[in-house]
Design an enzyme around this catalytic site. Structure first.
Site, PDB file in Angstrom:
ATOM      1  N   GLU A 129       0.840  -1.197   0.000  1.00  0.00           N
ATOM      2  CA  GLU A 129       0.000   0.000   0.000  1.00  0.00           C
ATOM      3  C   GLU A 129       0.876   1.248   0.000  1.00  0.00           C
ATOM      4  OE1 GLU A 129      -3.285   1.862   3.171  1.00  0.00           O
ATOM      5  OE2 GLU A 129      -1.925   0.251   3.742  1.00  0.00           O
ATOM      6  N   PHE A 130       0.443   2.264  -0.726  1.00  0.00           N
ATOM      7  CA  PHE A 130       1.137   3.554  -0.693  1.00  0.00           C
ATOM      8  C   PHE A 130       0.364   4.510   0.199  1.00  0.00           C
ATOM      9  CE2 PHE A 130       2.175   7.823  -1.865  1.00  0.00           C
ATOM     10  CZ  PHE A 130       3.553   7.787  -2.041  1.00  0.00           C
TER      11      PHE A 130
ATOM     12  N   ASP B 253      12.166  -1.826  15.492  1.00  0.00           N
ATOM     13  CA  ASP B 253      13.177  -0.856  15.048  1.00  0.00           C
ATOM     14  C   ASP B 253      12.549   0.532  15.002  1.00  0.00           C
ATOM     15  OD1 ASP B 253      15.544   0.209  14.117  1.00  0.00           O
ATOM     16  OD2 ASP B 253      15.278  -0.471  12.052  1.00  0.00           O
TER      17      ASP B 253
END
Length: 329
Positions: free
Chosen positions: A128-129, A233
Site C-alpha cells: 500500500e502507498f 526498530d
C-alpha cells in the site's frame, strides 16, 4: 534502520482496499514467491492489483538498502521496493511483520500485497502507498496506538517470530523461546556481541557483555513478562503520519518480545512525556522499568557498533559497565 516512504491515500486510518489475495496470515505462513515474468511488478499491478493502466512511476527517497518507487495507476498508488542483490526472503520477513501489525487493527502500517523474485536477480515487495502528512503526528496518539498494538498482538509460541529478519542489514535471530531472559540474552545481546568479536576482535566488550547476559535475572524481579508484537526498530525515521494526522509506522524488524524492548531506540526516536503517559495508560508501567531502559537500548547500540563502527562502542560499553556494577557481576 532507514525509513522508506510510501502508501495509498484512500481515506481514513484503515481504508477499504481492493480485494486482493491474502499473502500473509496470523499464522505467518511464508509468502509464495511470484511466478517469474519479464516484469512481475507491472504484471501484478495490472491483474491482481485491479489497475488497467500505470500512469506514472516515480522514485521515492529515504532508504539506503533498497530502491523505492511509487506506481500511480487508475486503481490508486502502490509502493514498490526492490533490491537487485538480495533474494525474496528479506522482503518476505518484512511482509510478515507488516501483515502481523496490520491485523491487530491498532496503529496504521503499510499493508503488504506481494513479494517475489526479479527476472534479472534480486527481489521486490509491493505494498500500500500511504500519502504522508507534514509531521510525525500526535505523540500521545502514537503512544496509545502503539500500546494497543502491543496489547493485541500476542503469540502462544512465546518470544520470537516464525522467520528470522534483519535489524538494519544485521541478521536478527528469532528462534522461539518460552523464556524472555534467555531469548534476549542469547538472540539479541549475545548475537551482537559474537558479531563484534568476529568482525572487530573486540574481546573486552564480548567478555563483559557475556557476564551481563548471565546476570540479567534480577532486573526482572516481580515482572510479568508477556509476549507482545513489537515493531522492533522504532526510531524517528520509521515513524510518520498520514494526511489525516494518524501515526504510521513502517520498515519493521518484527518479533514477539517484552513490550519494553520497543523503546530500545528511544535515544533516536524523540519520544516525549505525552507519548509515555498515553502508552502507560493502556499498558501500565511495570516494576523496575527505569532500571531496564538502558538494557534495551544496549541491543541497538551494539548493532550500531556492528553496522557503523566504533563510534558507538563507548556508549555500549558504558551501559554494560553500569549494569555490571549494579548487579555486582
Amino acid at each position: 534502520m532507514v525509513a522508506h516512504v510510501g502508501v495509498i491515500s484512500l481515506g481514513s486510518c484503515f481504508p477499504p482496499l481492493p480485494r486482493l489475495p491474502r499473502l500473509y496470515s496470523t499464522k505467518h505462513k511464508p509468502f509464495a514467491v511470484a511466478v517469474m515474468s519479464e516484469d512481475p511488478v507491472r504484471e501484478w499491478i495490472l491483474s491482481e492489483g485491479k489497475a488497467t493502466q500505470i500512469t506514472k512511476i516515480s522514485p521515492v527517497g529515504g532508504g539506503c538498502i533498497n530502491l523505492a518507487n511509487r506506481y500511480e495507476t487508475d486503481a490508486g498508488s502502490f509502493f514498490v521496493k526492490t533490491n537487485r542483490s538480495i533474494g525474496p526472503s528479506m522482503f518476505e520477513a518484512e511482509a510478515l511483520g507488516l501483515g502481523a501489525m496490520y491485523e491487530t487493527g491498532s496503529i496504521r502500517v503499510p499493508r503488504p500485497f506481494k513479494v517475489g523474485s526479479l527476472p534479472t536477480g534480486g527481489s521486490y515487495i509491493i505494498m500500500e502507498f500511504i500519502e504522508f502528512g507534514s509531521s510525525r503526528g500526535n505523540q500521545s496518539v502514537l503512544g496509545r496506538k502503539l500500546a494497543e498494538m502491543h496489547k493485541a498482538g500476542k503469540s502462544k509460541k512465546g518470544f520470537g517470530f516464525d522467520v528470522n529478519n534483519t535489524i538494519g542489514s544485521t541478521p536478527q535471530i528469532n528462534t522461539w523461546s518460552s523464556d524472555w531472559i534467555h531469548f534476549y540474552g542469547e538472540h539479541r545481546l549475545g548475537y551482537q556481541l559474537k558479531l563484534l568479536l568476529d568482525e572487530y576482535g573486540d574481546r573486552s566488550i564480548y567478555e563483559k557483555g557475556q557476564r551481563l547476559v548471565k546476570s540479567l535475572a534480577p532486573l526482572f524481579d516481580n515482572v510479568a513478562i508477556e509476549s507482545s508484537l513489537l515493531h522492533g526498530d522504532l526510531w524517528s525515521g520509521n515513524i510518520s503520519s498520514d494526511r489525516s494526522g494518524e501515526p504510521v509506522i513502517l520498515d519493521p524488524a518484527c518479533y514477539y518480545g517484552h513490550s519494553e524492548a520497543e523503546f530500545g531506540m528511544s535515544w533516536c526516536a524523540g519520544f516525549g512525556g505525552s507519548f509515555y503517559n498515553a502508552y502507560f495508560e493502556v499498558m501500565p508501567k511495570q516494576p523496575g522499568f527505569e532500571k531496564r531502559r538502558d538494557l534495551y537500548m544496549l541491543y541497538h547500540y551494539l548493532n550500531h557498533y556492528n553496522l557503523f563502527g566504533s563510534s558507538y562502542r563507548s556508549s555500549a560499553m558504558s551501559i554494560i559497565d553500569d549494569y555490571l556494577r549494579m548487579l555486582n557481576a
